[in-house]
Design a protein around this motif. Sequence first.
Motif, PDB file in Angstrom:
ATOM      1  N   PHE A  42      -5.343   0.957  -0.458  1.00 27.52           N
ATOM      2  CA  PHE A  42      -5.236   1.039  -1.913  1.00 27.52           C
ATOM      3  C   PHE A  42      -4.675  -0.237  -2.525  1.00 27.52           C
ATOM      4  N   ILE A  43      -3.736  -0.888  -1.848  1.00 28.42           N
ATOM      5  CA  ILE A  43      -3.083  -2.062  -2.435  1.00 28.42           C
ATOM      6  C   ILE A  43      -3.892  -3.352  -2.275  1.00 28.42           C
ATOM      7  N   GLY A  91       2.897  -2.036   2.860  1.00 31.52           N
ATOM      8  CA  GLY A  91       2.058  -1.197   3.706  1.00 31.52           C
ATOM      9  C   GLY A  91       2.844  -0.387   4.704  1.00 31.52           C
ATOM     10  N   TYR A  96      -2.787   4.342   1.502  1.00 30.15           N
ATOM     11  CA  TYR A  96      -2.022   3.393   0.687  1.00 30.15           C
ATOM     12  C   TYR A  96      -2.256   1.946   1.114  1.00 30.15           C
ATOM     13  N   TYR A 105       0.322   0.559  -7.333  1.00 30.76           N
ATOM     14  CA  TYR A 105       0.439   1.987  -7.601  1.00 30.76           C
ATOM     15  C   TYR A 105      -0.635   2.382  -8.606  1.00 30.76           C
ATOM     16  N   SER A 106      -0.862   3.668  -8.738  1.00 31.41           N
ATOM     17  CA  SER A 106      -1.818   4.171  -9.724  1.00 31.41           C
ATOM     18  C   SER A 106      -1.082   4.472 -11.018  1.00 31.41           C
ATOM     19  N   MET A 161       4.424   7.092   1.575  1.00 27.46           N
ATOM     20  CA  MET A 161       3.371   7.476   0.633  1.00 27.46           C
ATOM     21  C   MET A 161       2.032   7.235   1.310  1.00 27.46           C
ATOM     22  N   ARG A 162       1.502   8.252   1.927  1.00 24.50           N
ATOM     23  CA  ARG A 162       0.318   8.104   2.773  1.00 24.50           C
ATOM     24  C   ARG A 162      -0.935   7.753   1.987  1.00 24.50           C
ATOM     25  N   GLU A 163      -1.157   8.446   0.859  1.00 26.87           N
ATOM     26  CA  GLU A 163      -2.393   8.249   0.103  1.00 26.87           C
ATOM     27  C   GLU A 163      -2.109   8.159  -1.389  1.00 26.87           C
ATOM     28  N   VAL A 164      -3.007   7.464  -2.081  1.00 25.01           N
ATOM     29  CA  VAL A 164      -2.986   7.401  -3.543  1.00 25.01           C
ATOM     30  C   VAL A 164      -4.396   7.693  -4.019  1.00 25.01           C
ATOM     31  N   GLY A 195       4.236   2.510   2.624  1.00 23.71           N
ATOM     32  CA  GLY A 195       3.097   3.300   3.099  1.00 23.71           C
ATOM     33  C   GLY A 195       3.476   4.398   4.065  1.00 23.71           C
TER      34      GLY A 195
END
Length: 253
Positions: free
Chosen positions: A58-59, A40, A55, A186-187, A47-50, A44
């Motif tokens: 997201f996890i 995070g 992020y 991750y996506s 990588m701010r957003e997914v 994070g």
Amino acid sequence: MNIHAIKAIYKFELHRFGRTMLTSLFVPAITTSLYFIVFGSAIGSRMREVDGVPYGAFIVPGLIMLSMFTESISNASFGIYMPKFTGTIYELHSAPVSPLETVIAYVGAAATKSVIIGLMILATAYLFVWVPIAHPLAMLGFMVLIAVSFCLFGFILGIWAQSFEQLSVIPMLVVTPMTFLGGAFYSVHMLPEPWKTITLFNPVVYLISGFRWTFFGKGDVAMDVSLAFVAAMLVVCFGVIVWMFRTGYRLKK
């Protein structure tokens, strides 16, 4: 249906969980905190957003699934392995308890533990980030389905295993790597070809994606495909257990 027998086994298994409840709940909370610190904060921050989701949030579904996979397998496999190890499995065979009632009791208790731990991880996550839940009832339902599915798999593993080492080899060498490579952090859409296509052969992708959909209304694959994978796993695992009881595979030796 022998309800009294089911309750007796179910309560016995939960009582064992109750004796170690502090450790069982404390460890996932600490582990979740460490994941947020590493993934995070460190990742994070870069990588701010997914897929439009922060992020840190997201996890969270991936973290819950990672713990529930391993806990479900561990709880169910250990629950049925110990009667084999101590020899009390023969008392279970001679008792007026059918194979179905045995599975309901052991798998039900293991699934209950896993869902409690999953909810504990979700509660811990809210200490670090706000996690929206688009479909709360679907989230709980999917969590229960995943817990039952992997508990059935763990039940199979507990019958198959002939040593404590064999109980841990599948979760450590197969399930955990598949979870890390299954889009937990991750996506799948972030991967280049051919890795994106190769990843879709990992069944864990469909489980995590479906669970993530219940939070954010979006996932790497369609929700109906995820549900189909869960249903297929339930049917296959239950079929294997039926075969084990009918043949007495590693239950009567």
